[in-house]
Design an enzyme around this catalytic site. Structure first.
Site, PDB file in Angstrom:
ATOM      1  N   HIS A 140       0.846  -1.191   0.000  1.00  0.00           N
ATOM      2  CA  HIS A 140       0.000   0.000   0.000  1.00  0.00           C
ATOM      3  C   HIS A 140       0.880   1.240   0.000  1.00  0.00           C
ATOM      4  O   HIS A 140       1.959   1.234   0.582  1.00  0.00           O
ATOM      5  CB  HIS A 140      -0.964   0.007   1.202  1.00  0.00           C
ATOM      6  CG  HIS A 140      -0.291  -0.008   2.556  1.00  0.00           C
ATOM      7  ND1 HIS A 140      -0.482  -1.008   3.472  1.00  0.00           N
ATOM      8  CD2 HIS A 140       0.569   0.858   3.146  1.00  0.00           C
ATOM      9  CE1 HIS A 140       0.224  -0.761   4.557  1.00  0.00           C
ATOM     10  NE2 HIS A 140       0.876   0.377   4.383  1.00  0.00           N
ATOM     11  N   HIS A 187      -1.206   4.861   9.803  1.00  0.00           N
ATOM     12  CA  HIS A 187      -0.025   5.721   9.623  1.00  0.00           C
ATOM     13  C   HIS A 187      -0.209   7.046  10.352  1.00  0.00           C
ATOM     14  O   HIS A 187      -0.085   8.117   9.768  1.00  0.00           O
ATOM     15  CB  HIS A 187       0.227   5.950   8.136  1.00  0.00           C
ATOM     16  CG  HIS A 187       0.382   4.688   7.343  1.00  0.00           C
ATOM     17  ND1 HIS A 187      -0.685   3.902   6.975  1.00  0.00           N
ATOM     18  CD2 HIS A 187       1.479   4.056   6.875  1.00  0.00           C
ATOM     19  CE1 HIS A 187      -0.249   2.840   6.307  1.00  0.00           C
ATOM     20  NE2 HIS A 187       1.056   2.912   6.238  1.00  0.00           N
ATOM     21  N   HIS A 246      10.757  -0.369   0.686  1.00  0.00           N
ATOM     22  CA  HIS A 246      10.777   1.093   0.632  1.00  0.00           C
ATOM     23  C   HIS A 246      11.325   1.654   1.942  1.00  0.00           C
ATOM     24  O   HIS A 246      11.331   0.975   2.962  1.00  0.00           O
ATOM     25  CB  HIS A 246       9.407   1.710   0.313  1.00  0.00           C
ATOM     26  CG  HIS A 246       8.310   1.554   1.335  1.00  0.00           C
ATOM     27  ND1 HIS A 246       7.865   0.341   1.807  1.00  0.00           N
ATOM     28  CD2 HIS A 246       7.519   2.476   1.948  1.00  0.00           C
ATOM     29  CE1 HIS A 246       6.862   0.528   2.648  1.00  0.00           C
ATOM     30  NE2 HIS A 246       6.633   1.821   2.767  1.00  0.00           N
ATOM     31  N   GLU A 249       7.108  -3.691   7.298  1.00  0.00           N
ATOM     32  CA  GLU A 249       5.653  -3.948   7.274  1.00  0.00           C
ATOM     33  C   GLU A 249       5.323  -5.323   6.709  1.00  0.00           C
ATOM     34  O   GLU A 249       4.225  -5.836   6.904  1.00  0.00           O
ATOM     35  CB  GLU A 249       4.945  -2.867   6.440  1.00  0.00           C
ATOM     36  CG  GLU A 249       5.003  -1.475   7.052  1.00  0.00           C
ATOM     37  CD  GLU A 249       4.430  -0.405   6.119  1.00  0.00           C
ATOM     38  OE1 GLU A 249       4.338   0.749   6.550  1.00  0.00           O
ATOM     39  OE2 GLU A 249       4.078  -0.711   4.951  1.00  0.00           O
TER      40      GLU A 249
END
Lengths: 133, 281
Positions: free
Chosen positions: B12, B61, B193, B240
């Site tokens: 995501h 987040h 990332h 994650e």
């Protein structure tokens, strides 16, 4: 590494990486709560109308307020700001997350964009616990 | 008695949602188009298996939770989950409906099996789910959602072994439900990332492909890798991916990989995998 501008250091330490733990959560609690509060449209409006007043309401330190006024994203994150919180200050000002990223890389957004994609081709088994190949 | 139909893992990113909406100022549009095209077979698969419920293991987040109280595991316990405003206004999609009886049943079973989650009545959902959901299911969503939020923003985060165990407990909780729920288990996060420091923008497509190739049948090899090592080679936010272990832990040994796809549109490795239980046919 394909790109010479990406640090080959795999140690997850500043200034290449800023980890966030419960320790930073405690030490920079007010800064982060202020930043997170900006997801609320009313707090965004208050901040845009009078930055000092909005920051003072959250009891930010003089150093933190000066860094926000100077848009010193790297300094704020190095000082315990969570990147996902600090970008909400940037969003409020119409500044993209990628520009905050470019600031941490020490370059302009256009310079950073020109270097994408940034890529490592190491697998976990290629390095030891110190991050050395 | 409920049944687990299968699992899906998916990346995501906020930009994924903005690119899907065709918002101005998005770079690398062609690569985003390839990602959305690559998701089409997953959309078809979800439509075919027709789940009644989707349990999503995801992370917020700092868009709903803030640091005043930060739960390690939290479960949504309401019949409606609105979209969160992340600071740029909400996107043009409806909220997600929940099923309180189903959620309560799952929660009771989870607590009985050692997972004491925080119960959330007003959970709002950010891009952790909204960035990919409209790409995979047309709204109004014809399914009930049960979101489970995992702390991925503040160390220490739960271990791979703990997330695998959460998945196993989720499977038991689905089987324990009184109704005939047909459940898809989704985990979302990663892939490669990093969004802090001079390593901002780092990706590792080779690692992402490695992870996708192992998660279905050789996940035990992945579990044995310390998350810190994965963060070193694939960026801190690749951490994650630990949530994908909860998805895999909810599946049996009799599964087949239906489909997987990977591309790196800009600063996040985007991958998806669809895994189906073979004994549910």
């Amino acid at each position: 590494m394909d790109n010479e501008n990406i640090p080959t250091d795999q140690l997850l330490e500043p200034p290449n990486t800023f980890m966030f733990s419960v320790r930073e959560c405690v030490s920079a609690f007010q800064l982060n709560q202020f930043s997170i509060g900006l997801k609320n449209p009313q707090e965004r409006a208050l901040f845009l109308a009078d930055e000092r007043a909005a920051m003072t309401a959250y009891r930010l330190s003089d150093v933190q307020m000066e860094m926000i006024e100077q848009r010193d994203w790297t300094g704020l994150i190095a000082g315990g700001g969570h990147v996902l919180a600090i970008v909400k200050i940037a969003y409020s000002l119409g500044i993209l997350h990628h520009e905050v990223g470019a600031h941490m890389c020490g370059m302009s957004y256009q310079e950073m964009k020109a270097q994408l994609p940034c890529e490592s081709d190491l697998l976990p088994q290629d390095i030891d616990s110190r991050g050395q190949q | 008695m409920g049944v687990v139909l299968g699992g899906m893992g998916i990346a995501h990113t906020p930009t994924m949602g903005h690119a899907y909406d065709g918002r101005e100022g998005i770079d690398f549009k062609d690569r985003w188009k390839q990602w959305f095209k690559g998701l089409a077979p997953v959309k078809q698969w979800i439509s075919e298996i027709a789940p009644t419920h989707i349990i999503v293991v995801y992370n917020d987040h700092l868009n709903y939770f803030d640091f005043s109280t930060y739960p390690t595991f939290a479960i949504g316990m309401s019949d409606h989950f609105p979209q969160a405003d992340e600071g740029w206004g909400k996107r043009a999609y409806p909220g997600m409906d929940g099923d309180v009886d189903f959620s309560a049943s799952v929660a009771e079973s989870l607590v009985a099996n050692g997972f004491d989650l925080t119960f959330c009545q007003e959970l709002e959902i950010d891009h952790g789910i909204y960035s990919w959901l409209p790409c995979l299911i047309d709204h109004p969503w014809p399914v009930k959602f049960l979101p489970i939020a995992v702390n991925m923003v503040m160390q220490p985060v739960p271990t791979p072994a703990r997330l695998l165990a959460l998945g196993s407990a989720l499977r038991s909780s689905v089987v324990d439900t009184a109704d005939d729920s047909r459940v898809l288990i989704v985990a979302t996060g990663g892939m490669s990332h990093q969004i802090t420091g001079r390593r901002f923008g780092l990706t590792n497509p080779k690692f992402d492909q490695f992870f996708l190739s192992k998660i279905t049948h050789e996940w035990d090899e992945l579990i044995s890798i310390p998350m810190s090592r994965i963060m070193q080679v694939a960026g801190t936010e690749a951490g994650e991916l630990a949530m994908w272990y909860a998805m895999r832990g909810a599946l049996s040994g009799s599964v087949r990989e239906v489909y997987s796809f990977h591309i790196r549109p800009e600063i996040t490795g985007c991958g998806v995998i669809a895994i189906e239980e073979s004994n549910d046919k």
